[in-house]
Design a protein around this motif. Structure first.
Motif: not given
Length: 353
Positions: A61-77
């Protein structure tokens, strides 16, 4: 059930007033309790004892730090907005599923839009082979934890030499909600992998465990306020929910040991929290014990339920327009949110100085 009446002028006030989350007005106080399947919220590190290899920078899935951080931001939103249109701050209690570990929850509540609300975390590592768990987030100002426990669901596969099936625990949290004792159960029942019919006994076993926990509470506290919530991988009318958990959507049938399922009404209208093969399912549910339904509002009672399916959470175009805008599809990160919509209930009581 104990029966009391709410005065007519307060009822009219409740129905027509602007609802402010946990804000004290002259007459009432409202809180939101919700549930959200976060769609595989994994960190980027390889855990050697779970099957999380795909969700690493080097994985499929190429689950990078940048993707992880974006996912966290989206969930928080999303979390900060869950509730009625007139609710302006996050749920006081939020059950979550498809989280890898406690760390992802710590990272989530550290997101700027959530940090100021000072969420606490309840989490236990479950035996699920993929390493995904349930958890509970709560605003410390409004909810104080008394106890918590994880209840293991033990399953075996009769079609595979009774091999053990490892799945998620059921999380039980007891605490004080603005001074009132309540019990919260967070679930993520076994999936429909292998087909709905073949996997149905597993969800019925999960429902049986859930009902056993609830009955145990009610045996000690006949008027206990209990909320069981989660991704049940079944609809409100499936046997696991309707027959084993023993839910009803008919208020006239409510007794002390009854469980009221407000999500049933949404399902009957064809609404859902996830879509698959051109059909909607309402797997994400919030179910309440009878004491939440009494018509006496000196303490918190059930007010309304909802599916949080705002436009920004929907796939904007294409074949799946209107479906939940999932964060991962076709082997890559989409920048979306989750393949499930959140659900919630609003609780209300008369405010007294």
């Amino acid at each position: 059930m104990r029966k009391n009446r709410l005065s007519a002028h307060i009822l009219i006030f409740m129905l027509h007033s602007t609802l402010l989350f946990c804000q004290k007005s002259n007459d009432y106080q409202v809180v939101t309790v919700g549930f959200y399947n976060l769609e595989n919220l994994f960190d980027t590190e390889n855990d050697p004892i779970t099957f999380d290899d795909d969700r690493t920078p080097e994985g499929k899935d190429r689950w990078t730090v940048a993707i992880y951080q974006d996912k966290l931001q989206k969930m928080a939103e999303v979390i900060v907005q869950i509730g009625s249109d007139k609710v302006r701050v996050p749920p006081v209690i939020l059950g979550v599923s498809e989280i890898e570990n406690r760390r992802v929850l710590e990272d989530l509540i550290s997101e700027p839009v959530l940090k100021k609300w000072e969420y606490g975390i309840i989490h236990y590592d479950s035996p699920d082979r993929r390493g995904i768990d349930t958890g509970l987030l709560y605003q410390k100002k409004y909810f104080q934890v008394i106890s918590s426990s994880a209840h293991e669901l033990v399953l075996f596969d009769p079609e595979n030499n009774n091999k053990r099936i490892y799945t998620r625990d059921q999380l039980l949290v007891t605490g004080m909600l603005v001074g009132e004792k309540i019990h919260i159960l967070v679930n993520h029942w076994p999936s429909r992998s292998g087909g709905e019919a073949r996997s149905q006994p597993r969800r019925e076993a999960a429902a049986s465990l859930n009902r056993k926990i609830i009955d145990s509470i009610l045996s000690q506290e006949p008027y206990a306020k209990i909320i069981t919530m989660g991704d049940l991988n079944d609809d409100p009318n499936n046997s696991s929910v309707k027959k084993v958990l023993k839910t009803t959507s008919r208020l006239k049938n409510i007794k002390n040991n009854s469980l009221y399922n407000p999500m049933d009404a949404f399902a009957k209208k064809g609404l859902g929290t996830l879509a698959y093969r051109d059909g909607w399912n309402l797997f994400d549910q919030v179910i309440l014990s009878a004491s939440w339904l009494e018509k006496e509002y000196s303490s918190f009672r059930f007010y309304k339920a909802g599916i949080f399916n705002k436009r920004f959470l929907q796939t904007p175009s294409g074949q799946y327009k209107g479906y939940p805008f999932r964060s991962f599809a076709n082997g890559s990160y989409t920048g979306g949110y989750s393949d499930h919509f959140p659900v919630y209930v609003s609780l209300i009581k008369i405010y007294k100085d």
